[in-house]
Structures are given as structure tokens and as C-alpha cells.
Scaffold this motif. Structure first.
Motif, PDB file in Angstrom:
ATOM      1  N   GLU A 297      -3.223   3.782 -10.317  1.00  0.00           N
ATOM      2  CA  GLU A 297      -3.673   4.627  -9.534  1.00  0.00           C
ATOM      3  C   GLU A 297      -3.126   5.094  -8.199  1.00  0.00           C
ATOM      4  O   GLU A 297      -3.607   5.878  -7.309  1.00  0.00           O
ATOM      5  CB  GLU A 297      -5.171   4.037  -9.124  1.00  0.00           C
ATOM      6  CG  GLU A 297      -6.239   3.663 -10.110  1.00  0.00           C
ATOM      7  CD  GLU A 297      -6.483   5.086 -10.925  1.00  0.00           C
ATOM      8  OE1 GLU A 297      -6.994   5.906 -10.241  1.00  0.00           O
ATOM      9  OE2 GLU A 297      -6.620   4.902 -12.089  1.00  0.00           O
TER      10      GLU A 297
ATOM     11  N   THR B  30      -2.520   3.556  -5.659  1.00  0.00           N
ATOM     12  CA  THR B  30      -2.791   2.989  -4.285  1.00  0.00           C
ATOM     13  C   THR B  30      -1.792   2.212  -3.706  1.00  0.00           C
ATOM     14  O   THR B  30      -2.000   2.037  -2.581  1.00  0.00           O
ATOM     15  CB  THR B  30      -4.122   2.328  -4.342  1.00  0.00           C
ATOM     16  OG1 THR B  30      -4.211   1.338  -5.429  1.00  0.00           O
ATOM     17  CG2 THR B  30      -5.330   3.163  -4.934  1.00  0.00           C
TER      18      THR B  30
ATOM     19  N   PRO C  77       0.848  -1.187  -0.111  1.00  0.00           N
ATOM     20  CA  PRO C  77       0.068  -0.058   0.030  1.00  0.00           C
ATOM     21  C   PRO C  77       0.913   1.214   0.058  1.00  0.00           C
ATOM     22  O   PRO C  77       2.108   1.459   0.574  1.00  0.00           O
ATOM     23  CB  PRO C  77      -0.912  -0.254   1.423  1.00  0.00           C
ATOM     24  CG  PRO C  77      -0.810  -1.699   1.468  1.00  0.00           C
ATOM     25  CD  PRO C  77       0.498  -2.138   1.049  1.00  0.00           C
TER      26      PRO C  77
ATOM     27  N   ARG D  74      -0.558  10.823  -5.263  1.00  0.00           N
ATOM     28  CA  ARG D  74      -1.860  10.145  -4.948  1.00  0.00           C
ATOM     29  C   ARG D  74      -2.765  11.420  -5.234  1.00  0.00           C
ATOM     30  O   ARG D  74      -3.896  11.298  -5.747  1.00  0.00           O
ATOM     31  CB  ARG D  74      -1.765   9.844  -3.419  1.00  0.00           C
ATOM     32  CG  ARG D  74      -1.312   8.551  -3.192  1.00  0.00           C
ATOM     33  CD  ARG D  74      -1.843   7.469  -3.611  1.00  0.00           C
ATOM     34  NE  ARG D  74      -3.147   7.090  -3.338  1.00  0.00           N
ATOM     35  CZ  ARG D  74      -3.519   6.663  -2.248  1.00  0.00           C
ATOM     36  NH1 ARG D  74      -2.802   6.184  -1.274  1.00  0.00           N
ATOM     37  NH2 ARG D  74      -5.142   6.435  -2.152  1.00  0.00           N
TER      38      ARG D  74
END
Length: 487
Positions: free
Chosen positions: A477, A479, A423, A461
Motif C-alpha cells: 500500500e 504507506t 512512514p 501513493r
């Protein structure tokens, strides 16, 4: 030299005139085997001109020297001693140039505002990078090329560096002091490579920024398809002096290049060189006048700012390419991403690049009053469109220090290491194992081997949320991020 000659085009014309029957590649047999539905879109001429260099444009022994003749003419046209055509774009040319100066395990100073193709070269070549960080304009959130003093300090820190790679002009038209950087490199006895991908037009008019070969650079790479008139993937790298062996450069390029080079690329490079030698100054004089008019009219539009000479006066740029219109749209309350999408979706106008703050439009000798009128009219329409556009989410712009990440592992080693996808919030402090690149313009925020900072993660982000595209990351993305597995 007689620049009315076009060796590749002439050989192609002779090939057609002879009516050779081919029993080798390409398999479409100069278009005879192409689906008519394809020909309707691409045209018969494209396939009729797709001919092998050997046993096509030239004989089995290349005894006519067609390609070499064309390259010699190109070198003469731009004031270089040698020129090498590349059909794989400057992405390959710059890798070849890097490899000719610093081999695997050797160190090369590189401006950190480099395109992803340079970082790819670092990985493929096994280069040890000594990053030279660009100057950062905090108000405009814009990176500018390093200055000679920055390069001198980098050489003092990395005395074993074999050379320097400088990127100029930038995607936003900002140009470096090539002569000053070349002087520093030569003071330390090493060559300067200039990635001048956006500068193919520079040799042909004295009111444009300084061309690298005129500023004592040793190798200069250009993408002729960008600001010239050759087809996509057309690139030339130029060489002068004795700091880089031309045989070494040619063999390193051969190591990476395709063995099926496109005659379409060769022919368009050949024709563009003749056009510029014969008419380039006249064409570019007209284009400079168009750019001046566009700059004045766009600058009068409320909410829009066009960057110009103030970047030089403020000390961020050494020179500005006047044909590049970097247009700040923050005053409209929208991002450059939104502006570019509005222009394309509603007005069928495509801008060259966009980021959170701005869009850019580049004028070439192919532009005219009509295209400038369309550009100005489109920007006026975007002002109207912006009033009903969604308010973009805020972007957490990093500080200059937040982008100067520590390299703790050789980029090649990090890229090929055992990795894990974690993450994004847990990636802070870990070592990046991939390039994470907003594209365009294509400068990586994270390069393999760099320790990931909180500022970089926050920027990526929030940027994605605001419309930033990061196409080649494992997780576009952001993430999660790909990091080196810890033992």
C-alpha cells in the motif's frame, strides 16, 4: 539447415516409442502417478512429455546432441551465431547476459526503463549500474527507449562501462534505434545486450521492427512465450560476434539456471522454430492485416485513442510494433486499471497490461478475425461501462526529472544493508532498500540505492489509491517504505 527437423520433439517421440521404464525423476513416471483429478485439467500429454534431457531425451553422455542440435537450428533460423535455450524465462536469460558482460563490481550502462528482472540482476550480480534515462512523453505519461546520443553521453560520463543493456520493444510496443545504439557501443569497443523479450516474432517478417541480430546487437534475449508459441518460461538468448565469449555466456547461464530443465519448454521452442521458418511469414502477414483492421476500428470508438505512427513522427519512437495496440482510455474518464477490470469481470476478456492511462492488447499469429471482433466489441462495451464507473482519484504524475533519481549507493549494498521501515512521508531523502514496482508492466519506480524523491512518493501513493498494484514491496500500500538504516 534442414528446418523440417525438430531434434527435441523427435527425441521425445522416440522416447515414447521405445517405452522406456524410468527409475529416476520425474517422480510422476510420465503421468502414471498423477492424481486423475489433475489429469482431467492438465491432460495426460503434459506429464507424458515431461522427460529428463539426460537419460531421457538423450543418453548419459548426451552423445546425440539433441539440445545442441535444436539450439543450432534456432540460431540459423534467426540469423544468430549461437542460441541458448532457457527454461527459466528471460528473467534468468537477461541476468546471464548481463553477467557475461559485466562481472561483480564492474559497470554496465542500463536503460532505466528496465523490467524488475534487470534490476534484480544488478543486485544479484553486484553490477554497478550507469543508468541511461529514457525519453519521457509528458502528455502520455510514457517512457520511451533512449536514443544513440543519450547512450554516447552516458559512455562519456562512464568510460569504464563494460557494455550497454537496451530494452526494446517496450511494453507498449515502442522500439529503439538498435543499430544506432549498437554503433555507439562498438565505437567505445564494448558489446550491446538487447532485452528484446517482447520481440520473438520480429525475425520472421520484414514489415515488423528491426530484429536485434539484424541490427548488430551482440546478445539478444527473447521471451518466446510472449509473442511466440512456446509454453510459459520459454526463453532464448542469441549471440553473434566476438565481443562476448560464447563459453563465458554459457557458463554464466549455467551458474544461475536450473539443473532440472523442462523438456516441455525445450520441445515447444523446437516446434515453434520449425513453424516460424516454414509458415511464419504467411502467418504474420495475416496477423499484420488483422492488426491494421483492429487499429482502424478501435480508433473510431469515441473516447479511445490507439497509439501509432505519431509516436515516431513526434520523435519518441524509432519504430512501432504494429501488432501491439496501446489503447489510451483517459477520454472515457476512467483509468486503464478500471478498463482492464471491467473487461475481465463483465466480459471475460483479459488485457495484456494496464496502467493509469491505458491498456494494451497484443496480437499474435494465433489470433484471427473472431478474436479481433471480440476485442473491438469489448472496447465498445467498456465505453458504455465507463459511464457508470466510479470517478477515479487523481494521480500525481511525476515529471521526467522526478523519476530520474540519484543513485547514491550500489544497489546490491542497499538491498543487503541494515534497513528500517519508515512512514512514506519520512522516506523522502532516504536511500531505498527495496524495489517498488507497479506491476504490470514491471518497471521499478524506486530501485535499491536510489534517493527517494517527493515526486516518486506522491506518484506511488496516489497511484495505489487509483488502482496501481505494487505486489513485491514490503508494504504494497506504500504507506511505508523500506530504506537503508542511517548510522
Amino acid at each position: 539447415m534442414d528446418h523440417s527437423r525438430t531434434p527435441v520433439l523427435d527425441a521425445l517421440s522416440e522416447f515414447r516409442h521405445r517405452g522406456d521404464v524410468v527409475f529416476g525423476p520425474p517422480g510422476h513416471r510420465q503421468g502414471r502417478g498423477v492424481d486423475p483429478r489433475v489429469l482431467t485439467i492438465l491432460g495426460e500429454g503434459v506429464f507424458a512429455s515431461d522427460v529428463l534431457a539426460m537419460n531421457g531425451l538423450d543418453d548419459r553422455r548426451n552423445s546425440q546432441g539433441v539440445l545442441q542440435d535444436a539450439q543450432d537450428l534456432m540460431a540459423d533460423a534467426v540469423g544468430a551465431e549461437h542460441a541458448f535455450f532457457s527454461t527459466c524465462g528471460s528473467s534468468l536469460s537477461v541476468k546471464s547476459a548481463m553477467l557475461s558482460v559485466a562481472g561483480p563490481g564492474e559497470k554496465l550502462l542500463i536503460s532505466r526503463n528496465a523490467h524488475k528482472s534487470v534490476v534484480s540482476g544488478v543486485i544479484i550480480n553486484g553490477t554497478v549500474p550507469g543508468w541511461v534515462h529514457p525519453k519521457f512523453d509528458a502528455e502520455r505519461h510514457l517512457a520511451h527507449p533512449p536514443e544513440p546520443d543519450d547512450v554516447r553521453r552516458a559512455f562519456q560520463q562512464h568510460p569504464d562501462a563494460k557494455g550497454m543493456l537496451l530494452i526494446t520493444p517496450t511494453d507498449w510496443g515502442v522500439c529503439a534505434d538498435i543499430q544506432g545504439v549498437a554503433d555507439v557501443c562498438h565505437e567505445f569497443g564494448v558489446p550491446l545486450i538487447v532485452d528484446e523479450a517482447w520481440g520473438a516474432h520480429l525475425p520472421f517478417h520484414d514489415e515488423l521492427p528491426t530484429w536485434g541480430m539484424d541490427a548488430d546487437a551482440d546478445v539478444v534475449v527473447t521471451s518466446v512465450h510472449k509473442m511466440g508459441a512456446a509454453v510459459e518460461q520459454s526463453s532464448v538468448f542469441h549471440l553473434q560476434g566476438d565481443r562476448v565469449d560464447p563459453t563465458v555466456l554459457a557458463q554464466r547461464e549455467d551458474l544461475l539456471a536450473t539443473t532440472s530443465a523442462s523438456s516441455l519448454v525445450y520441445a515447444s521452442l523446437d516446434g515453434w522454430r520449425r513453424h516460424m521458418v516454414e509458415q511464419g511469414r504467411e502467418l504474420l502477414t495475416r496477423t499484420l492485416a488483422l492488426a491494421a483492421r483492429a487499429r482502424e476500428e478501435i480508433g473510431a470508438i469515441d473516447g479511445i485513442e490507439v497509439y501509432g505512427q505519431e509516436l515516431v513522427e513526434e520523435g519518441y519512437a524509432f519504430e512501432i510494433d504494429p501488432l501491439v495496440l496501446a489503447i489510451d482510455v483517459r477520454g472515457l474518464g476512467i483509468t486503464g486499471y478500471q478498463a482492464a477490470e471491467l473487461a475481465r469481470a463483465r466480459h471475460h476478456v483479459d488485457f495484456g497490461a494496464s496502467d493509469t492511462c491505458r491498456i494494451n492488447a497484443r496480437l499474435t499469429h494465433a489470433d484471427d478475425d473472431a478474436s479481433v471482433d471480440i476485442l473491438v466489441a469489448t472496447l465498445r462495451k467498456i465505453v458504455e461501462d465507463a459511464r457508470s464507473a466510479e470517478t477515479p482519484p487523481p494521480v500525481d504524475f511525476p515529471s521526467a526529472e522526478g523519476l530520474e533519481l540519484e543513485t547514491v549507493l550500489l544497489p546490491r549494498d542497499a538491498f543487503f544493508a541494515e534497513v528500517e521501515q519508515v512512514p512514506a512521508e519520512k522516506a523522502v531523502g532516504r536511500v531505498a532498500a527495496e524495489m517498488v514496482t507497479p506491476y504490470p508492466p514491471g518497471v521499478p519506480v524506486l530501485a535499491p540505492g536510489e534517493r527517494i524523491s517527493q515526486e516518486a512518493v506522491d506518484y506511488l501513493r496516489s497511484g495505489v489509491a487509483a488502482g496501481m498494484l505494487i505486489p513485491e514491496a514490503a508494504d504494497p500500500e506504500v504507506t511505508s517504505l523500506r530504506v537503508v538504516r542511517e548510522s
